[in-house]
Write an enzyme that holds these catalytic residues in place. Structure first.
Site, short mmCIF file in Angstrom:
data_model
loop_
_atom_site.label_atom_id
_atom_site.label_comp_id
_atom_site.label_asym_id
_atom_site.label_seq_id
_atom_site.Cartn_x
_atom_site.Cartn_y
_atom_site.Cartn_z
N LYS A 1 0.82 -1.22 0.00
CA LYS A 1 0.00 0.00 0.00
C LYS A 1 0.85 1.27 0.00
CE LYS A 1 -4.18 -2.16 1.59
NZ LYS A 1 -3.78 -3.58 1.75
C1 LIG Z 1 -4.51 -4.58 1.28
C2 LIG Z 1 -3.78 -5.85 1.15
C3 LIG Z 1 -4.23 -6.87 0.30
C4 LIG Z 1 -5.51 -6.75 -0.49
O1 LIG Z 1 -5.45 -5.77 -1.47
P1 LIG Z 1 -6.80 -5.20 -2.11
O2 LIG Z 1 -6.39 -4.10 -2.99
O3 LIG Z 1 -7.65 -4.76 -0.96
O4 LIG Z 1 -7.44 -6.35 -2.84
C5 LIG Z 1 -3.46 -8.01 0.18
N1 LIG Z 1 -2.33 -8.18 0.90
C6 LIG Z 1 -1.88 -7.23 1.74
C7 LIG Z 1 -0.64 -7.47 2.49
C8 LIG Z 1 -2.57 -6.05 1.88
O5 LIG Z 1 -2.12 -5.10 2.71
#
Ligand SMILES: *Cc1c(COP(=O)(O)O)cnc(C)c1O
Length: 466
Positions: free
Chosen positions: A112
């Site tokens: 993220k």
């Molecule tokens: C947020 C997240 C996901 C999921 O991603 P999305 O965009 O919500 O589908 C998967 N793995 C990790 C480690 C995350 O932080």
């Protein structure tokens, strides 16, 4: 480029307004009014391009008219300069067919950061010189919160209220949020699930008596600018593995459908994507929707991959809209049905459109652990539980042997040390850059998952609209 809502009635916006606003006023999500495309020649020209150069080439069509390409380059250089790897998102080869795309070299160790480091800079740029004070409200299953807080701590013009489900995020995730003591950061642990937290945030946007008092904004993946930043690494990876001549498949550990939707956009922009594998844990609404057409929410089961413990995937609406001829009225009706019954059926056109590019799989705890062990024992890689779900799905997807399959490594294994140690016997060490996390002071409020309590808390601390 202009931005339209999936539900058809919110005002059409420019990139800066869509970025600051987050959720559309009609309850929908903003999308660009058309998909820009890169020609095969333009994709070939990305060979050898740096991450920042790739980012500018991929994102410039979306920011056109609002940010000049040289300014976009400067923002990307600043955002990705904070990553601890020179390639920003390096590829690691596991065997003859499988690769990992490591997306966790940012400041908070999860993918993220790729989007939020840029989003923090975009907020600052769009707010500079205005007397607007932005109130960011967000719900997090762990990683969004820490990445958003790192990106926005101490930034002028922004207050952040971040809700997390109490006791359902890892200790590293919680501390990455609650030890940031900047006065513009407010952490709230709610007695409830991530879906409860997300529903509260949606309700704040959709309640005019509350939303009208503040300049609300979102950093969840409902924010288009986040998805936009995630399109970049699909291009970056695929070009290194032979695109545009050679199609590449991606396996994506999925929760809110943001990351994998960015892969869909990359395909729409002309990247030859052989397949997008939507990998879920036992919270499998997306696997059921894509394999049977039944999009119905169950109750959330806590797992070792908490960032995927989601039953309602906000960004799925963007796909449904795009696959039904971008009919806002139809999407609004379909989503109203879902909101009333917590269940809906995909149309035949949506099912057929999705099946052309997506497949899906549900990986339970045992198969997640097997994926983690396989990576460790056969490829010498320690991976986190989310990545292991993607890899397990990739390995049993049955793709032709000549198609490279890239699993998105979404979190650093140190974020989930206990789960990794249980599966592999190896305990990942915490990277030096977040070293003293366990010594720092924590600060957060604990509130019931009630709209009245949360809005009262926010209203007492946020700056009203001028
Ligand atoms: C947020 C997240 C996901 C999921 O991603 P999305 O965009 O919500 O589908 C998967 N793995 C990790 C480690 C995350 O932080």
């Amino acid at each position: 480029m202009r931005y339209i809502s999936t539900r058809g009635t919110a005002p059409v916006l420019t990139f800066d307004m869509a970025t600051l606003g987050g959720l559309a006023g009609d309850g929908g999500l903003y999308l660009p009014e058309r998909w820009p495309t890169l020609t095969a020649g333009q994709i070939t020209a990305l060979r050898g391009a740096s991450y920042v150069d790739t980012a500018v080439a991929v994102m410039a069509p979306f920011t056109e008219g609002v940010i000049a390409p040289e300014d976009l380059r400067a923002l990307c250089a600043q955002a990705y300069g904070r990553f601890a790897h020179g390639a920003v998102t390096p590829l690691v080869q596991l065997d003859a067919q499988h690769w990992l795309l490591e997306l966790f070299h940012g400041p908070t160790l999860a993918f993220k950061d790729v989007a939020l480091q840029l989003l923090g800079l975009l907020f600052e740029r769009f707010l500079a010189g205005s007397d607007q004070q932005l109130t960011v409200v967000g719900a997090t299953s762990g990683d969004t919160g820490s990445a958003a807080i790192d990106a926005l701590a101490g930034r002028a013009g922004v207050d952040v209220f971040m809700l997390h489900p109490k006791g359902r995020v890892s200790d590293v995730q919680r501390r990455q949020m609650t030890t940031v003591l900047a006065p513009n950061i407010h952490n709230i642990a709610i007695d409830g699930s991530f879906d409860d937290a997300q529903a509260l945030v949606k309700a704040m946007f959709n309640t005019p008596e509350f939303a009208g008092r503040f300049t609300l904004s979102a950093v969840n993946s409902i924010n288009w600018a986040r998805l936009m930043a995630q399109i970049v690494y699909y291009f970056y990876a695929a070009v290194r593995l032979g695109a545009p001549e050679r199609p590449v498949a991606f396996s994506v550990p999925t929760g809110n459908f943001g990351d994998v939707f960015a892969g869909y956009v990359a395909a729409k922009m002309g990247l030859p994507v052989a397949r997008l594998i939507v990998a879920t844990n036992v919270n499998d609404i997306l696997h059921r929707a894509l394999s049977t057409g039944d999009y119905s929410a169950g109750t959330v089961t806590p797992t070792q991959s908490p960032s995927m413990d989601i039953q309602v995937s906000s960004n799925f609406e963007r796909l449904l809209f795009d696959l039904s001829g971008r009919d806002g009225a139809a999407t609004a009706a379909q989503m109203a049905g879902f909101e009333a019954r917590r269940a809906m059926a995909l149309t035949d056109a949506q099912r057929a459109g999705a099946a052309a590019l997506f497949s899906s799989d549900r990986i339970d705890a045992d198969n997640m652990a097997l994926g983690m062990r396989w990576a460790y024992e056969f490829a010498g890689q320690i991976i986190d539980p989310h990545t292991a779900i993607g890899l397990a799905a990739a390995r049993r997807a049955g793709l032709a042997r000549d198609i490279p399959v890239v699993t998105l490594a979404t979190a650093h294994p140190a974020k989930f040390r206990d789960a990794v140690e249980r599966a592999t016997g190896a305990r990942p060490s915490i990277p030096a850059r977040i070293g003293d996390l366990f010594e720092r002071e924590e600060r957060f409020a604990t509130l019931p998952a009630s709209f009245a309590d949360i809005t009262a808390y926010v209203a007492e601390r946020a700056t009203p609209r001028a």
